[in-house]
Design a protein around this motif. Sequence first.
Motif, PDB file in Angstrom:
ATOM      1  N   GLY A  37      37.436  48.125  37.993  1.00 40.62           N
ATOM      2  CA  GLY A  37      38.248  47.381  38.939  1.00 40.62           C
ATOM      3  C   GLY A  37      38.161  45.886  38.729  1.00 40.62           C
ATOM      4  N   GLY A  38      38.761  45.158  39.687  1.00 38.93           N
ATOM      5  CA  GLY A  38      38.747  43.708  39.612  1.00 38.93           C
ATOM      6  C   GLY A  38      40.031  43.086  40.090  1.00 38.93           C
ATOM      7  N   GLY A  39      40.796  43.824  40.930  1.00 33.97           N
ATOM      8  CA  GLY A  39      41.994  43.252  41.535  1.00 33.97           C
ATOM      9  C   GLY A  39      43.095  42.925  40.547  1.00 33.97           C
ATOM     10  N   TYR A  40      43.074  43.546  39.366  1.00 33.06           N
ATOM     11  CA  TYR A  40      44.020  43.225  38.296  1.00 33.06           C
ATOM     12  C   TYR A  40      43.925  41.752  37.890  1.00 33.06           C
ATOM     13  CZ  TYR A  40      46.372  47.785  38.637  1.00 33.06           C
ATOM     14  OH  TYR A  40      46.668  49.133  38.616  1.00 33.06           O
ATOM     15  N   TRP A  41      42.770  41.135  38.193  1.00 34.19           N
ATOM     16  CA  TRP A  41      42.529  39.758  37.768  1.00 34.19           C
ATOM     17  C   TRP A  41      41.358  39.677  36.811  1.00 34.19           C
ATOM     18  CZ3 TRP A  41      44.844  35.568  36.847  1.00 34.19           C
ATOM     19  CH2 TRP A  41      44.152  34.361  36.682  1.00 34.19           C
ATOM     20  N   ILE A  42      40.354  40.507  37.043  1.00 39.04           N
ATOM     21  CA  ILE A  42      39.229  40.628  36.111  1.00 39.04           C
ATOM     22  C   ILE A  42      38.978  42.114  35.873  1.00 39.04           C
ATOM     23  CG2 ILE A  42      38.126  38.427  36.712  1.00 39.04           C
ATOM     24  CD1 ILE A  42      36.376  41.420  37.992  1.00 39.04           C
ATOM     25  N   VAL A  43      38.136  42.403  34.884  1.00 45.83           N
ATOM     26  CA  VAL A  43      37.689  43.772  34.615  1.00 45.83           C
ATOM     27  C   VAL A  43      36.176  43.793  34.777  1.00 45.83           C
ATOM     28  CG1 VAL A  43      37.355  45.488  32.784  1.00 45.83           C
ATOM     29  CG2 VAL A  43      39.605  44.462  33.134  1.00 45.83           C
ATOM     30  N   SER A  44      35.688  44.594  35.723  1.00 42.19           N
ATOM     31  CA  SER A  44      34.255  44.671  36.036  1.00 42.19           C
ATOM     32  C   SER A  44      33.566  45.574  35.015  1.00 42.19           C
ATOM     33  CB  SER A  44      34.067  45.214  37.460  1.00 42.19           C
ATOM     34  OG  SER A  44      32.700  45.379  37.762  1.00 42.19           O
ATOM     35  N   SER A  45      33.262  45.010  33.856  1.00 43.59           N
ATOM     36  CA  SER A  45      32.892  45.844  32.715  1.00 43.59           C
ATOM     37  C   SER A  45      31.464  46.384  32.749  1.00 43.59           C
ATOM     38  CB  SER A  45      33.110  45.065  31.414  1.00 43.59           C
ATOM     39  OG  SER A  45      32.118  44.070  31.226  1.00 43.59           O
ATOM     40  N   PHE A  46      30.588  45.841  33.612  1.00 39.54           N
ATOM     41  CA  PHE A  46      29.235  46.379  33.738  1.00 39.54           C
ATOM     42  C   PHE A  46      29.156  47.366  34.892  1.00 39.54           C
ATOM     43  CE2 PHE A  46      26.973  42.363  31.833  1.00 39.54           C
ATOM     44  CZ  PHE A  46      27.599  42.596  30.631  1.00 39.54           C
TER      45      PHE A  46
ATOM     46  N   HIS B 269      45.307  46.104  49.157  1.00 43.19           N
ATOM     47  CA  HIS B 269      44.456  44.959  48.839  1.00 43.19           C
ATOM     48  C   HIS B 269      45.380  43.874  48.303  1.00 43.19           C
ATOM     49  CE1 HIS B 269      41.833  42.674  45.905  1.00 43.19           C
ATOM     50  NE2 HIS B 269      41.278  42.439  47.075  1.00 43.19           N
ATOM     51  N   LYS B 270      45.436  42.751  48.984  1.00 45.19           N
ATOM     52  CA  LYS B 270      46.428  41.716  48.678  1.00 45.19           C
ATOM     53  C   LYS B 270      46.341  41.243  47.230  1.00 45.19           C
ATOM     54  CE  LYS B 270      48.293  37.345  50.480  1.00 45.19           C
ATOM     55  NZ  LYS B 270      48.353  36.668  49.175  1.00 45.19           N
ATOM     56  N   GLY B 271      45.129  41.043  46.733  1.00 42.24           N
ATOM     57  CA  GLY B 271      44.992  40.568  45.359  1.00 42.24           C
ATOM     58  C   GLY B 271      45.544  41.567  44.360  1.00 42.24           C
ATOM     59  N   THR B 272      45.238  42.843  44.577  1.00 47.70           N
ATOM     60  CA  THR B 272      45.753  43.887  43.689  1.00 47.70           C
ATOM     61  C   THR B 272      47.271  43.903  43.710  1.00 47.70           C
ATOM     62  OG1 THR B 272      43.770  45.255  43.953  1.00 47.70           O
ATOM     63  CG2 THR B 272      45.788  46.382  43.276  1.00 47.70           C
ATOM     64  N   HIS B 273      47.841  43.872  44.911  1.00 45.14           N
ATOM     65  CA  HIS B 273      49.295  43.856  45.058  1.00 45.14           C
ATOM     66  C   HIS B 273      49.906  42.644  44.365  1.00 45.14           C
ATOM     67  CE1 HIS B 273      52.948  42.443  47.101  1.00 45.14           C
ATOM     68  NE2 HIS B 273      53.227  43.719  47.340  1.00 45.14           N
ATOM     69  N   ASP B 274      49.388  41.461  44.674  1.00 41.56           N
ATOM     70  CA  ASP B 274      49.998  40.231  44.170  1.00 41.56           C
ATOM     71  C   ASP B 274      49.834  40.090  42.662  1.00 41.56           C
ATOM     72  OD1 ASP B 274      50.582  39.796  46.799  1.00 41.56           O
ATOM     73  OD2 ASP B 274      49.242  38.075  47.057  1.00 41.56           O
TER      74      ASP B 274
END
Length: 341
Positions: free
Chosen positions: A109-118, A217-222
């Motif tokens: 995940g990460g709100g389509y802004w980052i990728v939580s790779s750990f 989730h607003k960040g995911t949507h936006d």
Amino acid sequence: MKRTLLILSLCALSAAMPRAFAAEPYSPNTKLRPTVTRLLYPEGQNVDKGIVENGTAVTLGPGVSNGFDRPEEMEENGNISYIGDEARIDIYLPSPKKRNGQMVVVCPGGGYWIVSSFNEGAYVADWFTKQGIAVCVVKYRLPNGHWEVPLNDVQNAFRYCRAHAGEWGVNKIGVIGFSAGGHLAASASTLYIDEITRPDFSILVYPVISMDPAITHKGTHDNLIGKISDWVNDDMSVRDYARKKDEYNRLMDRYSLHKQVNGNTPPAILLLSGNDKTVPVENSLLYYDALRENKVKAQLYIYPYGGHGWGFTTAEFGKERIGIYRQLFFDALKAFLSEIQ
């Protein structure tokens, strides 16, 4: 003269070779490392070409570029931003003696802004490989105004894994996703193209499901489809306003994934915390109800605390957020996976 020709030849050869992946500056706390890492688009996003092996195209090209013109960045906690040309998959294979025939494609995940790779990537691989399950962590391109690209990357990950399933001893490939990655995993489960890209099962951990402003989730949507103000404004002609509003509404429907569930949607397990203030519980309830209405096997587990984003970071790797419910979480996963065999 010979030296000059040699230098020119090496430069030409270097330019013709696929792009190499730059090593990540930080490593997770687990000792586990990928068996192999593959760039999904070895020649970058501006070339309509995916992974080619032995002269055969194993995956498709990038479709469109997400337009990032800056290098990706990685924080010490494993969060990666600005993923573009270097979208990639990390493959983790358990020892041949432990393999049970299953594999999961992981969407951090990460709100389509980052990728939580750990937290939602490498630590996921650590647990699953110990269960004998192969893992493919997708470090997917972030939308940046191009909503198609994350799902395109996950579908290419499925194509790659299906192509190698025989040699890896894999017969079922599912998907697991977290938060916005849960939205991506549910997208893969409902918006697949064919049987190659259709997951055999889904594991959705505190997922975003709906685009409804009241519960999304607003960040995911936006970050995925944009704010309504990005689409329409009062300066537009009536015709342009209507056209853009229709396109926005179409995307709102398409990516409200409970609306895309049908009888062929893969069986799913949903796991989340009741006190999640980031992604309302209603998201999971909508997807669970849609699965039941379509007679798809479904399980739902809501833990009393933990909030949002606890992922697979146990006390071994950092701070444990769901306490005594961690073992129940693992037990639920084991039970679900045992029935998928």
